[in-house]
Design a protein around this motif. Structure first.
Motif, PDB file in Angstrom:
ATOM      1  N   ALA A 143       0.834  -1.204   0.000  1.00 34.23           N
ATOM      2  CA  ALA A 143       0.000   0.000   0.000  1.00 34.23           C
ATOM      3  C   ALA A 143       0.869   1.255   0.000  1.00 34.23           C
ATOM      4  O   ALA A 143       0.591   2.224  -0.717  1.00 34.23           O
ATOM      5  CB  ALA A 143      -0.933  -0.014   1.209  1.00 34.23           C
ATOM      6  N   ALA A 144       1.933   1.249   0.803  1.00 33.52           N
ATOM      7  CA  ALA A 144       2.825   2.402   0.858  1.00 33.52           C
ATOM      8  C   ALA A 144       3.535   2.630  -0.473  1.00 33.52           C
ATOM      9  O   ALA A 144       3.886   3.765  -0.821  1.00 33.52           O
ATOM     10  CB  ALA A 144       3.846   2.203   1.974  1.00 33.52           C
ATOM     11  N   ALA A 145       3.747   1.542  -1.223  1.00 28.16           N
ATOM     12  CA  ALA A 145       4.400   1.655  -2.530  1.00 28.16           C
ATOM     13  C   ALA A 145       3.448   2.146  -3.616  1.00 28.16           C
ATOM     14  O   ALA A 145       3.881   2.403  -4.742  1.00 28.16           O
ATOM     15  CB  ALA A 145       4.992   0.304  -2.929  1.00 28.16           C
ATOM     16  N   GLY A 146       2.160   2.246  -3.296  1.00 29.29           N
ATOM     17  CA  GLY A 146       1.185   2.741  -4.264  1.00 29.29           C
ATOM     18  C   GLY A 146       0.215   1.712  -4.773  1.00 29.29           C
ATOM     19  O   GLY A 146      -0.671   2.029  -5.584  1.00 29.29           O
ATOM     20  N   CYS A 147       0.339   0.475  -4.324  1.00 28.24           N
ATOM     21  CA  CYS A 147      -0.591  -0.576  -4.740  1.00 28.24           C
ATOM     22  C   CYS A 147      -1.937  -0.348  -4.055  1.00 28.24           C
ATOM     23  O   CYS A 147      -2.007  -0.208  -2.835  1.00 28.24           O
ATOM     24  CB  CYS A 147      -0.027  -1.936  -4.354  1.00 28.24           C
ATOM     25  SG  CYS A 147      -1.076  -3.330  -4.787  1.00 28.24           S
ATOM     26  N   SER A 148      -3.008  -0.325  -4.836  1.00 29.61           N
ATOM     27  CA  SER A 148      -4.330  -0.033  -4.267  1.00 29.61           C
ATOM     28  C   SER A 148      -5.202  -1.264  -4.099  1.00 29.61           C
ATOM     29  O   SER A 148      -6.221  -1.209  -3.410  1.00 29.61           O
ATOM     30  CB  SER A 148      -5.070   0.981  -5.147  1.00 29.61           C
ATOM     31  OG  SER A 148      -5.268   0.457  -6.460  1.00 29.61           O
TER      32      SER A 148
END
Length: 332
Positions: A143-148
């Protein structure tokens, strides 16, 4: 209404370099984007045994911001962005239907094997709790890496049944894992059979935002579909592949049935393949995703428009209880 691939994409090789794997991912992602799928994955082509690869990564500490799962998702996201931008450039400003092109909204998702299924691989269901803790950290890092959106595969859920120990282990592991990433859209995927015997309280208690159920190998999963609250999504894994027959009527009917349950609406319903595409010839896999995308488009239309677009009108004119079993639950 959307369409997606669940599980593996054809992987014609076994031992390869990272560059070749990246090319395989890009090829599979582009095929999904070109077919019109809105949610894309890497098709698990990086690993001959995805669950085993995940277990090994957790064991050796290949985790966190530079870990295996984040690296794999970043490659998927990059391939998706390139496929979308390349497709728009190739269209010359026009869509495939001849109209003005609009920006594609494609969600690159990560796929992980869930803690209960990983624990059963070791022969110790008691490890589900500790594995849930590790996987929860991985979900938070994704999530922090941008995966939604992350798809959590729990195929072992079909064997839980009435066993109270197994029920508790599954329930507690899912709740603990998701607690680490409360803002992430997590989708629980159950394939290979029915998990209804475990009970809705077991399968649906954790705060998953959507569910993918195999409705071919596990037709009793329709009971779970009917139990899913209306504010959560449902993906009907109902496409049988490979096949040459037109399955649009079945897929549209399944999608609209799921949409009608608990006031869910078509915007919270998707379609997927019921079994992995990994062992198919790539041409058969391409045919499968094209069929999924077409069925999703038809299911989103008003009945009259769908019929005008080629859908069998009997899809919307089935007699009462047609295809139903006890309790009126349909068989996919």
């Amino acid at each position: 209404m959307f369409a997606m691939v669940h599980g593996g994409w054809p992987r014609p090789i076994t031992a390869v370099s990272d560059d070749v794997l990246d090319a395989l991912v890009a090829e599979g992602v582009r095929a999904q984007v070109d077919a019109g799928l809105e949610l894309v994955t890497d098709g698990l082509v990086r690993w001959a045994d995805p669950a085993g690869a995940l277990a090994a990564a957790l064991e050796r500490g290949d985790t966190g911001a530079d870990g295996m799962l984040v690296r794999a998702w970043q490659a998927t996201a990059g391939a998706a962005a390139e496929a979308v931008s390349g497709g728009e450039a190739a269209s010359g400003g026009e869509s495939a239907s001849g109209g003005e092109a609009t920006a594609r909204s494609v969600v690159p998702a990560a796929t992980v094997t869930g803690p209960y299924s990983l624990a059963l691989r070791t022969g110790d269901v008691g490890r589900a709790g500790s594995l849930a803790g590790l996987l929860g950290q991985e979900l938070a890092t994704l999530a922090a890496a941008g995966c939604s959106l992350v798809i959590v595969d729990e195929p072992a859920a079909v064997g839980i049944g009435a066993d109270p120990v197994a029920r508790r282990a599954f329930h507690d592991a899912q709740v603990a894992m998701l607690a680490a990433a409360p803002d992430l859209h997590a989708m629980l995927a159950i394939t290979g059979g029915s998990a209804w015997e475990a009970g809705a309280a077991t399968i649906l208690a954790a705060p998953y935002r959507s569910y993918l159920f195999d409705l071919v190998a596990g037709p009793d999963n329709w009971y779970l579909v009917r139990a899913v609250p209306g504010d959560r999504g449902v993906v009907c894994a109902a496409l049988k592949a490979p096949t040459r027959e037109d399955q649009s009527s079945l897929l549209v009917w399944a999608a609209r049935y799921a949409a009608s349950s608990n006031g869910r609406g078509v915007e919270r319903v998707g379609l997927a393949n019921a079994s992995s595409l990994a062992d198919l010839h790539v041409d058969d896999a391409l045919g499968a995703i094209a069929a999924l995308a077409r069925a999703a488009r038809l299911a989103a239309m008003e009945p009259g428009d769908a019929i005008a677009a080629g859908l069998d009108r009997r899809t919307f004119a089935q007699p009462p209880r047609r295809g139903a079993r006890r309790g009126g639950v349909p068989r996919a």
